[in-house]
Design an enzyme around this catalytic site. Structure first.
Site, short mmCIF file in Angstrom:
data_model
loop_
_atom_site.label_atom_id
_atom_site.label_comp_id
_atom_site.label_asym_id
_atom_site.label_seq_id
_atom_site.Cartn_x
_atom_site.Cartn_y
_atom_site.Cartn_z
N ASP A 1 -14.53 5.18 -2.59
CA ASP A 1 -14.08 4.55 -3.83
C ASP A 1 -14.89 5.03 -5.03
OD1 ASP A 1 -11.94 2.99 -2.98
OD2 ASP A 1 -13.21 1.28 -2.48
N ASN B 1 -17.67 -11.89 -12.63
CA ASN B 1 -16.93 -12.23 -11.41
C ASN B 1 -16.60 -13.72 -11.44
OD1 ASN B 1 -15.99 -11.22 -8.73
ND2 ASN B 1 -17.29 -12.87 -8.00
N ARG B 2 -15.52 -14.11 -10.79
CA ARG B 2 -15.17 -15.54 -10.74
C ARG B 2 -16.33 -16.34 -10.17
NH1 ARG B 2 -10.53 -13.18 -8.74
NH2 ARG B 2 -8.63 -13.44 -9.96
N LYS C 1 -13.58 -4.69 2.78
CA LYS C 1 -14.53 -3.60 2.50
C LYS C 1 -15.99 -3.99 2.74
CE LYS C 1 -11.52 -1.20 -0.75
NZ LYS C 1 -11.40 -0.54 -2.07
N ALA D 1 -14.59 -2.75 -4.04
CA ALA D 1 -14.30 -1.69 -5.02
C ALA D 1 -15.24 -1.77 -6.21
CB ALA D 1 -12.84 -1.79 -5.49
N TYR E 1 -2.49 -1.06 -8.51
CA TYR E 1 -1.40 -0.13 -8.82
C TYR E 1 -0.04 -0.68 -8.43
CZ TYR E 1 -2.07 1.11 -3.87
OH TYR E 1 -2.22 1.06 -2.51
N SER F 1 0.82 -1.22 0.00
CA SER F 1 0.00 0.00 0.00
C SER F 1 0.85 1.27 0.00
CB SER F 1 -0.92 0.01 1.22
OG SER F 1 -1.62 1.24 1.29
N LEU F 2 0.48 2.21 -0.87
CA LEU F 2 1.15 3.51 -0.94
C LEU F 2 0.40 4.57 -0.13
CD1 LEU F 2 2.09 3.61 -4.73
CD2 LEU F 2 3.41 2.71 -2.81
N THR G 1 -8.90 -2.01 2.88
CA THR G 1 -8.66 -2.50 1.53
C THR G 1 -8.94 -4.00 1.51
OG1 THR G 1 -7.08 -2.47 -0.31
CG2 THR G 1 -6.16 -2.82 1.91
N GLY H 1 -4.36 1.98 -11.00
CA GLY H 1 -5.21 2.49 -9.93
C GLY H 1 -4.64 3.61 -9.10
#
Length: 300
Positions: free
Chosen positions: A123, A172-173, A87, A152, A246, A36-37, A83, A267
């Site tokens: 989001d 979706n899977r 969520k 998300a 990202y 995570s940034l 995250t 992202g």
């Protein structure tokens, strides 16, 4: 300050953080979270705004989430981000939900107010602003293929409805989750036509071909051995392709899209705009978004 904290650290928070100044009063909970940034960006905003607090990463598993959320109000935290995979799972632990978060059914931002956990979702607006920033387009009138049905994805799907995208295909899977998400979106008044599609279904490839905007809101492609959700030959030059991932900054998904001539973005822009919205919730002031963007640019 440690690179990543754990539930064990929260249980012994006073001793773990005794020498840390300014105090850690914000953080992001996830699994995984090391990539995570958010700390670099939010800490730059805190310094710029003269706020005596720091933001950190917390590696919290699904089994640990409830206890972690119970502890943070007792430890003088101001707020959190959530995250993958928290969520949706965090919803039952909230004392209150913002109307947008309740509507979406997922939260990524928590404000701690009078010892209570209040859940928000930034989001949705973060994605909308990211699309405008990267592609100079709004979601209105677009035909969107959305890969994913998690937290998300729910926010992105709802924003497509609010901005009146022309069509929205959801894959979706878990096909059941895609159908459930599609059914939920059908409950809201919108001119957007919503469909659940399956990879082995005859509707999947036509949806790829028809989409103006393709969005990956899954965790696929975060690892080297992940399989591409869309075959590379299916991308077209006139498409916009957005990956909410990202890290890595250039996923195989984006590389395939770019090789086909599509405009693509990762992202980071969504991270920036949802983070700015979180900051504004916590502190009731405008976020120093240029400072936050500069912090991300240094890491890109």
């Amino acid at each position: 300050m440690k690179h990543v904290y754990t539930l064990a650290d929260l249980r012994n928070w006073g001793a773990v953080t005794r020498e840390i100044s300014p105090p850690i009063r914000l953080g992001v909970l996830g699994n995984p979270v090391r990539h995570s940034l958010s700390p670099q960006m939010q800490n730059a905003a805190l310094r710029e705004s003269g706020i005596d607090a720091q933001y950190a990463r917390f590696q919290i598993s699904a089994e640990e989430l409830r206890e972690a959320l119970r502890l943070v109000p007792q430890l003088n935290f101001l707020g959190l981000n959530l995250t993958i995979p928290h969520k949706i799972a965090a919803l039952p632990s909230m004392d209150q939900l913002d109307a947008t978060a309740r509507c979406i059914g997922a939260i990524n931002t928590v404000m701690i107010r009078d010892g209570m956990l209040v859940g928000f979702n930034t989001d949705a607006i973060g994605f909308s602003r990211a699309v405008q920033m990267e592609f100079e387009r709004t979601l209105a009138g677009l035909k969107v293929l959305l890969l994913g049905a998690g937290g998300a994805a729910r926010a992105i799907g709802m924003q497509c409805m609010l901005e009146k995208s022309q069509k929205l295909w959801i894959w979706n899977r878990s096909q059941e989750r895609a159908r459930e998400f599609s059914a939920k979106l059908h409950e809201f008044e919108s001119s957007t036509h919503v469909y659940a599609v399956e990879r082995d279904d005859a509707s999947f490839y036509p949806a790829i071909a028809a989409a103006n905007l393709i969005v990956n809101a899954t965790s696929a492609d975060m690892h080297e051995d992940d399989t591409l959700l869309i075959p590379p030959e299916r991308f077209t030059p006139d498409q916009l392709v957005y990956d909410t991932i990202y890290t890595p900054p250039r996923t195989k998904f984006l590389e395939a899209a770019a090789a086909a001539g599509a405009r693509s973005a990762n992202g980071l822009s969504m991270l920036l705009h949802q983070a700015a919205a979180s900051f504004e919730i916590w502190f009731d002031r405008r976020a120093p978004i240029n400072v936050m963007r500069a912090a991300l640019d240094c890491l890109a």
